[in-house]
Design a protein around this motif. Structure first.
Motif, PDB file in Angstrom:
ATOM      1  N   VAL A   1      16.167  30.699  25.366  1.00 36.86           N
ATOM      2  CA  VAL A   1      14.979  31.163  24.651  1.00 36.86           C
ATOM      3  C   VAL A   1      14.241  32.217  25.468  1.00 36.86           C
ATOM      4  O   VAL A   1      13.593  33.111  24.915  1.00 36.86           O
ATOM      5  N   ASN A   2      14.379  32.168  26.795  1.00 39.26           N
ATOM      6  CA  ASN A   2      13.718  33.151  27.645  1.00 39.26           C
ATOM      7  C   ASN A   2      14.201  34.573  27.362  1.00 39.26           C
ATOM      8  O   ASN A   2      13.502  35.543  27.647  1.00 39.26           O
ATOM      9  N   LEU A   3      15.399  34.698  26.776  1.00 40.33           N
ATOM     10  CA  LEU A   3      15.920  36.017  26.410  1.00 40.33           C
ATOM     11  C   LEU A   3      15.074  36.686  25.332  1.00 40.33           C
ATOM     12  O   LEU A   3      15.190  37.890  25.107  1.00 40.33           O
ATOM     13  N   ALA A   4      14.218  35.922  24.672  1.00 44.88           N
ATOM     14  CA  ALA A   4      13.389  36.459  23.592  1.00 44.88           C
ATOM     15  C   ALA A   4      12.017  36.908  24.062  1.00 44.88           C
ATOM     16  O   ALA A   4      11.227  37.391  23.253  1.00 44.88           O
ATOM     17  N   ARG A   5      11.754  36.796  25.321  1.00 48.14           N
ATOM     18  CA  ARG A   5      10.379  37.048  25.803  1.00 48.14           C
ATOM     19  C   ARG A   5       9.921  38.474  25.503  1.00 48.14           C
ATOM     20  O   ARG A   5       8.814  38.700  25.000  1.00 48.14           O
ATOM     21  N   ASN A   6      10.750  39.460  25.791  1.00 47.74           N
ATOM     22  CA  ASN A   6      10.361  40.844  25.525  1.00 47.74           C
ATOM     23  C   ASN A   6      10.245  41.113  24.031  1.00 47.74           C
ATOM     24  O   ASN A   6       9.362  41.836  23.578  1.00 47.74           O
ATOM     25  N   PHE A   7      11.140  40.525  23.260  1.00 51.37           N
ATOM     26  CA  PHE A   7      11.114  40.729  21.804  1.00 51.37           C
ATOM     27  C   PHE A   7       9.814  40.223  21.195  1.00 51.37           C
ATOM     28  O   PHE A   7       9.234  40.856  20.315  1.00 51.37           O
ATOM     29  N   THR A   8       9.332  39.089  21.655  1.00 48.69           N
ATOM     30  CA  THR A   8       8.138  38.497  21.035  1.00 48.69           C
ATOM     31  C   THR A   8       6.869  39.265  21.389  1.00 48.69           C
ATOM     32  O   THR A   8       5.882  39.199  20.644  1.00 48.69           O
ATOM     33  N   GLU A   9       6.875  39.986  22.519  1.00 50.51           N
ATOM     34  CA  GLU A   9       5.747  40.849  22.893  1.00 50.51           C
ATOM     35  C   GLU A   9       4.404  40.116  22.859  1.00 50.51           C
ATOM     36  O   GLU A   9       3.394  40.648  22.424  1.00 50.51           O
ATOM     37  N   GLY A  10       4.409  38.864  23.325  1.00 53.96           N
ATOM     38  CA  GLY A  10       3.161  38.114  23.388  1.00 53.96           C
ATOM     39  C   GLY A  10       2.661  37.593  22.058  1.00 53.96           C
ATOM     40  O   GLY A  10       1.503  37.154  21.965  1.00 53.96           O
ATOM     41  N   SER A  11       3.505  37.618  21.039  1.00 56.13           N
ATOM     42  CA  SER A  11       3.109  37.148  19.705  1.00 56.13           C
ATOM     43  C   SER A  11       3.760  35.798  19.406  1.00 56.13           C
ATOM     44  O   SER A  11       4.817  35.472  19.965  1.00 56.13           O
ATOM     45  N   PRO A  12       3.187  35.018  18.500  1.00 58.17           N
ATOM     46  CA  PRO A  12       3.860  33.801  18.051  1.00 58.17           C
ATOM     47  C   PRO A  12       5.191  34.138  17.377  1.00 58.17           C
ATOM     48  O   PRO A  12       5.372  35.251  16.846  1.00 58.17           O
ATOM     49  N   PHE A  13       6.108  33.180  17.383  1.00 61.93           N
ATOM     50  CA  PHE A  13       7.413  33.416  16.779  1.00 61.93           C
ATOM     51  C   PHE A  13       8.008  32.121  16.251  1.00 61.93           C
ATOM     52  O   PHE A  13       7.661  31.026  16.700  1.00 61.93           O
ATOM     53  N   ILE A  14       8.898  32.287  15.286  1.00 63.41           N
ATOM     54  CA  ILE A  14       9.700  31.173  14.791  1.00 63.41           C
ATOM     55  C   ILE A  14      10.962  31.097  15.629  1.00 63.41           C
ATOM     56  O   ILE A  14      11.538  32.130  15.993  1.00 63.41           O
ATOM     57  N   LEU A  15      11.413  29.897  15.942  1.00 61.88           N
ATOM     58  CA  LEU A  15      12.704  29.702  16.588  1.00 61.88           C
ATOM     59  C   LEU A  15      13.532  28.768  15.717  1.00 61.88           C
ATOM     60  O   LEU A  15      13.047  27.713  15.289  1.00 61.88           O
ATOM     61  N   SER A  16      14.775  29.162  15.471  1.00 62.00           N
ATOM     62  CA  SER A  16      15.675  28.313  14.694  1.00 62.00           C
ATOM     63  C   SER A  16      17.016  28.188  15.406  1.00 62.00           C
ATOM     64  O   SER A  16      17.547  29.188  15.915  1.00 62.00           O
ATOM     65  N   TYR A  17      17.550  26.978  15.443  1.00 64.56           N
ATOM     66  CA  TYR A  17      18.942  26.835  15.833  1.00 64.56           C
ATOM     67  C   TYR A  17      19.784  27.463  14.730  1.00 64.56           C
ATOM     68  O   TYR A  17      19.425  27.416  13.546  1.00 64.56           O
ATOM     69  N   GLY A  18      20.922  28.029  15.102  1.00 64.90           N
ATOM     70  CA  GLY A  18      21.711  28.789  14.143  1.00 64.90           C
ATOM     71  C   GLY A  18      22.690  27.994  13.327  1.00 64.90           C
ATOM     72  O   GLY A  18      23.475  28.578  12.557  1.00 64.90           O
ATOM     73  N   ASP A  19      22.662  26.662  13.451  1.00 68.00           N
ATOM     74  CA  ASP A  19      23.656  25.847  12.743  1.00 68.00           C
ATOM     75  C   ASP A  19      23.007  24.758  11.888  1.00 68.00           C
ATOM     76  O   ASP A  19      23.612  23.716  11.644  1.00 68.00           O
ATOM     77  N   ILE A  20      21.770  25.005  11.445  1.00 60.17           N
ATOM     78  CA  ILE A  20      21.113  24.023  10.582  1.00 60.17           C
ATOM     79  C   ILE A  20      20.912  24.609   9.190  1.00 60.17           C
ATOM     80  O   ILE A  20      20.652  25.795   9.026  1.00 60.17           O
ATOM     81  N   LEU A  21      21.045  23.757   8.203  1.00 58.34           N
ATOM     82  CA  LEU A  21      20.873  24.153   6.813  1.00 58.34           C
ATOM     83  C   LEU A  21      19.721  23.338   6.238  1.00 58.34           C
ATOM     84  O   LEU A  21      19.756  22.103   6.278  1.00 58.34           O
ATOM     85  N   ILE A  22      18.685  24.023   5.750  1.00 58.31           N
ATOM     86  CA  ILE A  22      17.512  23.321   5.224  1.00 58.31           C
ATOM     87  C   ILE A  22      17.112  23.907   3.881  1.00 58.31           C
ATOM     88  O   ILE A  22      17.501  25.030   3.537  1.00 58.31           O
ATOM     89  N   SER A  23      16.331  23.157   3.137  1.00 61.98           N
ATOM     90  CA  SER A  23      15.779  23.674   1.887  1.00 61.98           C
ATOM     91  C   SER A  23      14.866  24.852   2.225  1.00 61.98           C
ATOM     92  O   SER A  23      13.961  24.724   3.068  1.00 61.98           O
ATOM     93  N   PRO A  24      15.074  26.013   1.576  1.00 59.05           N
ATOM     94  CA  PRO A  24      14.333  27.233   1.956  1.00 59.05           C
ATOM     95  C   PRO A  24      12.827  27.097   1.909  1.00 59.05           C
ATOM     96  O   PRO A  24      12.124  27.786   2.661  1.00 59.05           O
ATOM     97  N   VAL A  25      12.291  26.222   1.058  1.00 61.59           N
ATOM     98  CA  VAL A  25      10.833  26.093   0.956  1.00 61.59           C
ATOM     99  C   VAL A  25      10.203  25.736   2.292  1.00 61.59           C
ATOM    100  O   VAL A  25       9.045  26.068   2.556  1.00 61.59           O
ATOM    101  N   ASN A  26      10.966  25.092   3.170  1.00 62.69           N
ATOM    102  CA  ASN A  26      10.416  24.675   4.458  1.00 62.69           C
ATOM    103  C   ASN A  26      10.026  25.852   5.343  1.00 62.69           C
ATOM    104  O   ASN A  26       9.123  25.728   6.176  1.00 62.69           O
ATOM    105  N   TYR A  27      10.691  26.978   5.187  1.00 64.31           N
ATOM    106  CA  TYR A  27      10.338  28.134   6.013  1.00 64.31           C
ATOM    107  C   TYR A  27       8.914  28.595   5.734  1.00 64.31           C
ATOM    108  O   TYR A  27       8.225  29.092   6.632  1.00 64.31           O
ATOM    109  N   ASN A  28       8.465  28.415   4.497  1.00 65.03           N
ATOM    110  CA  ASN A  28       7.081  28.796   4.158  1.00 65.03           C
ATOM    111  C   ASN A  28       6.056  27.959   4.919  1.00 65.03           C
ATOM    112  O   ASN A  28       4.913  28.390   5.106  1.00 65.03           O
TER     113      ASN A  28
END
Length: 249
Positions: A104-131
């Motif tokens: 996750v530390n690889l994302a530090r520059n990308f986030t630029e001090g802002s909040p961010f969503i993190l998702s594991y890449g192998d989970i399948l969920i009902s899309p409404v949850n992202y909201n």
């Protein structure tokens, strides 16, 4: 309206960046991942990773960092810069598989001090949850999503109080250790303070740097971390048997 009053009415922070972990092979998938990373396995006609990107895009997230590793070219060739998926995608490469913490530390520059969503890449969920995770309440430092009815020995056992605030988090507890009905569902919202706790991580008994240890330390520091129960479908696409059931549904 004064700035102070406007701020008091805005009780959440809208998150517009997402980080998705897609570097792993997924050895339990056996020959199915000989040539592709696990997040690129198809469920119902499209890769799991595409389900995630599409769900977050529909929830209003336009910018993505996908962390790749094993067969990274399969992810890059499919998504490119994201324009064909109506998002902007950047990439970072995990060169050492040493747990979910350091990656996750690889994302530090990308986030630029802002909040961010993190998702594991192998989970399948009902899309409404992202909201439900893109609007981070201003009194929360992080959200960890949870689901019921899973074997916590295969993932994270999440311990909460009556207000669903995080009390403890244990990765793959062994028989006889404390357990919980709440299972870590692999979708999070973080403020940048999480990086402070990632930087302090020590290897776990599994010799990995565990993101869950950093989240627990964040909660124990006095910051408020809340658990959010997902609704509808949730699946960790971890083995051929689960994949088969999903594709029959």
């Amino acid at each position: 309206m004064s700035r102070d009053v406007s701020a008091s009415l805005d009780m959440t922070t809208k998150i517009d960046k997402a980080v998705v972990l897609a570097a792993g092979r997924g050895t339990r998938m056996r020959e199915l991942t000989n040539d592709i990373p696990k997040p690129m396995i198809e469920v119902r006609g499209k890769p799991v990773l595409q389900h995630i990107v599409q769900g977050l895009c529909d929830a209003g997230v336009p910018r993505f960092l996908i962390i790749v590793g094993y067969h990274a070219e399969r992810v890059r060739n499919f998504f490119g810069d994201g324009r064909h998926h109506n998002v902007a995608i950047e990439y970072a490469t995990q060169t050492v598989q040493d747990g979910t913490g350091r990656v996750v530390n690889l994302a530090r520059n990308f986030t630029e001090g802002s909040p961010f969503i993190l998702s594991y890449g192998d989970i399948l969920i009902s899309p409404v949850n992202y909201n439900h995770v893109v609007d981070l309440p201003n009194d929360l430092e992080a959200i960890i999503t949870v689901t019921r009815g899973e074997d916590v020995s295969k993932g994270g056992a999440v311990f909460v109080n009556e207000q669903m605030e995080l009390v403890d988090l244990r990765e793959k507890p062994k028989p006889g250790e404390p357990t919980s009905p709440w299972y870590n569902a692999g979708l999070y919202a973080f403020r940048p303070s999480i990086f402070e706790f990632i930087a302090r991580l020590e290897p776990s008994p599994r010799s990995e740097y565990e993101l869950t240890d950093a989240i627990r330390d964040l909660a124990h520091s006095g910051k408020k971390v809340k658990a959010l129960e997902l609704t509808g479908e949730w699946a960790d696409v971890r083995d051929p048997e689960i994949l088969g059931r999903l594709n029959q549904a």
